[in-house]
Design a protein around this motif. Structure first.
Motif, PDB file in Angstrom:
ATOM      1  N   VAL A 221      -8.561  31.049 -27.602  1.00 56.10           N
ATOM      2  CA  VAL A 221      -9.796  30.418 -27.150  1.00 56.10           C
ATOM      3  C   VAL A 221      -9.416  29.129 -26.426  1.00 56.10           C
ATOM      4  O   VAL A 221      -8.542  28.391 -26.875  1.00 56.10           O
ATOM      5  N   HIS A 222     -10.066  28.873 -25.301  1.00 51.64           N
ATOM      6  CA  HIS A 222      -9.809  27.642 -24.554  1.00 51.64           C
ATOM      7  C   HIS A 222     -10.232  26.448 -25.396  1.00 51.64           C
ATOM      8  O   HIS A 222     -11.267  26.484 -26.071  1.00 51.64           O
ATOM      9  N   GLU A 223      -9.447  25.399 -25.347  1.00 45.96           N
ATOM     10  CA  GLU A 223      -9.727  24.213 -26.172  1.00 45.96           C
ATOM     11  C   GLU A 223     -11.102  23.608 -25.895  1.00 45.96           C
ATOM     12  O   GLU A 223     -11.664  22.941 -26.763  1.00 45.96           O
ATOM     13  N   ARG A 224     -11.684  23.868 -24.715  1.00 43.28           N
ATOM     14  CA  ARG A 224     -13.012  23.327 -24.417  1.00 43.28           C
ATOM     15  C   ARG A 224     -14.144  24.309 -24.726  1.00 43.28           C
ATOM     16  O   ARG A 224     -15.306  23.974 -24.557  1.00 43.28           O
ATOM     17  N   ASN A 225     -13.809  25.489 -25.202  1.00 40.14           N
ATOM     18  CA  ASN A 225     -14.822  26.485 -25.547  1.00 40.14           C
ATOM     19  C   ASN A 225     -15.176  26.305 -27.031  1.00 40.14           C
ATOM     20  O   ASN A 225     -14.898  27.140 -27.888  1.00 40.14           O
ATOM     21  N   VAL A 226     -15.832  25.192 -27.316  1.00 43.95           N
ATOM     22  CA  VAL A 226     -16.087  24.741 -28.682  1.00 43.95           C
ATOM     23  C   VAL A 226     -16.985  25.710 -29.452  1.00 43.95           C
ATOM     24  O   VAL A 226     -16.748  25.997 -30.632  1.00 43.95           O
ATOM     25  N   ARG A 227     -17.995  26.228 -28.812  1.00 44.79           N
ATOM     26  CA  ARG A 227     -18.924  27.133 -29.500  1.00 44.79           C
ATOM     27  C   ARG A 227     -18.213  28.407 -29.946  1.00 44.79           C
ATOM     28  O   ARG A 227     -18.403  28.868 -31.078  1.00 44.79           O
TER      29      ARG A 227
ATOM     30  N   ALA B  82     -14.974  28.742 -30.496  1.00 40.15           N
ATOM     31  CA  ALA B  82     -14.027  28.370 -31.550  1.00 40.15           C
ATOM     32  C   ALA B  82     -14.737  28.237 -32.896  1.00 40.15           C
ATOM     33  O   ALA B  82     -14.208  28.668 -33.931  1.00 40.15           O
ATOM     34  N   ALA B  83     -15.935  27.674 -32.896  1.00 39.33           N
ATOM     35  CA  ALA B  83     -16.694  27.529 -34.144  1.00 39.33           C
ATOM     36  C   ALA B  83     -17.040  28.905 -34.721  1.00 39.33           C
ATOM     37  O   ALA B  83     -16.937  29.123 -35.930  1.00 39.33           O
ATOM     38  N   PHE B  84     -17.444  29.833 -33.860  1.00 39.33           N
ATOM     39  CA  PHE B  84     -17.726  31.187 -34.348  1.00 39.33           C
ATOM     40  C   PHE B  84     -16.470  31.823 -34.926  1.00 39.33           C
ATOM     41  O   PHE B  84     -16.508  32.435 -36.001  1.00 39.33           O
ATOM     42  N   TYR B  85     -15.346  31.707 -34.237  1.00 35.83           N
ATOM     43  CA  TYR B  85     -14.117  32.345 -34.708  1.00 35.83           C
ATOM     44  C   TYR B  85     -13.731  31.826 -36.087  1.00 35.83           C
ATOM     45  O   TYR B  85     -13.304  32.590 -36.949  1.00 35.83           O
ATOM     46  N   ARG B  86     -13.910  30.536 -36.314  1.00 34.73           N
ATOM     47  CA  ARG B  86     -13.629  29.983 -37.648  1.00 34.73           C
ATOM     48  C   ARG B  86     -14.585  30.583 -38.685  1.00 34.73           C
ATOM     49  O   ARG B  86     -14.166  30.954 -39.779  1.00 34.73           O
ATOM     50  N   LYS B  87     -15.861  30.692 -38.347  1.00 37.19           N
ATOM     51  CA  LYS B  87     -16.820  31.304 -39.271  1.00 37.19           C
ATOM     52  C   LYS B  87     -16.501  32.778 -39.516  1.00 37.19           C
ATOM     53  O   LYS B  87     -16.845  33.325 -40.563  1.00 37.19           O
ATOM     54  N   ALA B  88     -15.884  33.417 -38.542  1.00 35.58           N
ATOM     55  CA  ALA B  88     -15.520  34.829 -38.661  1.00 35.58           C
ATOM     56  C   ALA B  88     -14.230  35.019 -39.451  1.00 35.58           C
ATOM     57  O   ALA B  88     -13.765  36.142 -39.610  1.00 35.58           O
ATOM     58  N   GLY B  89     -13.633  33.923 -39.944  1.00 36.54           N
ATOM     59  CA  GLY B  89     -12.439  34.032 -40.771  1.00 36.54           C
ATOM     60  C   GLY B  89     -11.136  33.747 -40.056  1.00 36.54           C
ATOM     61  O   GLY B  89     -10.071  33.804 -40.667  1.00 36.54           O
ATOM     62  N   PHE B  90     -11.196  33.444 -38.771  1.00 36.53           N
ATOM     63  CA  PHE B  90      -9.990  33.131 -38.011  1.00 36.53           C
ATOM     64  C   PHE B  90      -9.665  31.648 -38.169  1.00 36.53           C
ATOM     65  O   PHE B  90     -10.562  30.813 -38.144  1.00 36.53           O
ATOM     66  N   GLU B  91      -8.392  31.354 -38.310  1.00 34.63           N
ATOM     67  CA  GLU B  91      -7.928  29.978 -38.455  1.00 34.63           C
ATOM     68  C   GLU B  91      -6.949  29.664 -37.338  1.00 34.63           C
ATOM     69  O   GLU B  91      -6.216  30.546 -36.883  1.00 34.63           O
ATOM     70  N   PRO B  92      -6.893  28.399 -36.894  1.00 36.53           N
ATOM     71  CA  PRO B  92      -5.885  28.034 -35.887  1.00 36.53           C
ATOM     72  C   PRO B  92      -4.489  28.311 -36.437  1.00 36.53           C
ATOM     73  O   PRO B  92      -4.190  27.986 -37.584  1.00 36.53           O
ATOM     74  N   SER B  93      -3.646  28.926 -35.625  1.00 35.76           N
ATOM     75  CA  SER B  93      -2.270  29.228 -36.036  1.00 35.76           C
ATOM     76  C   SER B  93      -1.336  28.056 -35.757  1.00 35.76           C
ATOM     77  O   SER B  93      -0.222  28.030 -36.252  1.00 35.76           O
ATOM     78  N   GLY B  94      -1.801  27.115 -34.921  1.00 33.78           N
ATOM     79  CA  GLY B  94      -0.944  26.008 -34.500  1.00 33.78           C
ATOM     80  C   GLY B  94      -0.240  26.275 -33.179  1.00 33.78           C
ATOM     81  O   GLY B  94       0.394  25.391 -32.617  1.00 33.78           O
ATOM     82  N   ARG B  95      -0.375  27.492 -32.655  1.00 37.05           N
ATOM     83  CA  ARG B  95       0.246  27.818 -31.362  1.00 37.05           C
ATOM     84  C   ARG B  95      -0.763  27.577 -30.239  1.00 37.05           C
ATOM     85  O   ARG B  95      -1.949  27.820 -30.399  1.00 37.05           O
ATOM     86  N   ALA B  96      -0.246  27.147 -29.108  1.00 27.58           N
ATOM     87  CA  ALA B  96      -1.077  26.919 -27.925  1.00 27.58           C
ATOM     88  C   ALA B  96      -0.251  27.244 -26.688  1.00 27.58           C
ATOM     89  O   ALA B  96       0.972  27.071 -26.690  1.00 27.58           O
TER      90      ALA B  96
END
Length: 195
Positions: free
Chosen positions: A142-148, A150-164
């Motif tokens: 997800v693009h770092e500026r696609n905040v909405r 990213a918020a859904f992905y976190r609610k869906a159980g996805f977590e940042p891996s630390g890779r970019a």
């Protein structure tokens, strides 16, 4: 909003083309997709037929669609199988067998319903059901500026891996990798915009 989640069918290439073009016209498309409307609309029918047939086959790619009772496609998500050691889009070779969620799109009128949540549930459950390869994680970018999104992905159980990785064509922009590991559950609540 009533809908059915199911795999795309090979003969539905016209519908697949239409929803892809709609996604590429979305205001967030430049952040969410590595494709453009202009490039996509110029592709011939054979391209769309082949792309849809691959998504229907479900061997290395599976496309899911959310279909309203009247037949309108409300959203779509595609899952790519990435085998350990193989070169993969974004980043290094896969260190485990994994899948990669791409081409996420929910029409504006279906956002805020359960469409995206149900699409993600289908994508993750399909990933876990694969036996060859045995998938250890599901990832997406997800693009770092696609905040909405990213918020859904976190609610869906996805977590940042630390890779970019740098965003193609966006000097200074980053695509952030999110993941859900096999020990985690399936997708949960809410809808993303696109991405």
């Amino acid at each position: 909003m009533s809908h059915l989640i199911r795999p795309v069918r090979a003969e539905e290439w016209r519908e697949a083309r239409e929803i892809r073009l709609a996604a590429l016209r979305d205001p967030v498309a430049p952040l969410a997709f590595l494709d453009t409307y202009e490039a996509a609309v110029a592709r011939d029918d054979a391209h769309w037929q082949q792309r849809t047939a691959r998504g229907a086959e479900g061997r290395d790619v599976r496309q899911f669609v959310a279909v309203a009772p009247d037949g309108v496609w409300l959203g779509t998500v595609t899952v790519l199988v990435e085998r350990r050691g193989a070169d993969v889009p974004f980043g290094e070779a896969a260190v485990v067998d994994q899948t990669h969620v791409v081409a996420v799109y929910v029409r504006p009128e279906a956002r805020g319903s359960r469409v995206a949540r149900d699409l993600f549930r289908a994508a993750v459950e399909w990933s876990w059901a694969l036996r060859e390869p045995f998938v250890r994680r599901v990832r997406l970018y997800v693009h770092e500026r696609n905040v909405r999104a990213a918020a859904f992905y976190r609610k869906a159980g996805f977590e940042p891996s630390g890779r970019a990785v740098p965003m193609e064509g966006d000097s200074g922009g980053l695509e952030l990798e999110y993941e859900v590991l096999r020990r985690s559950g399936c997708a949960r609540d809410e809808d993303p915009p696109v991405g």
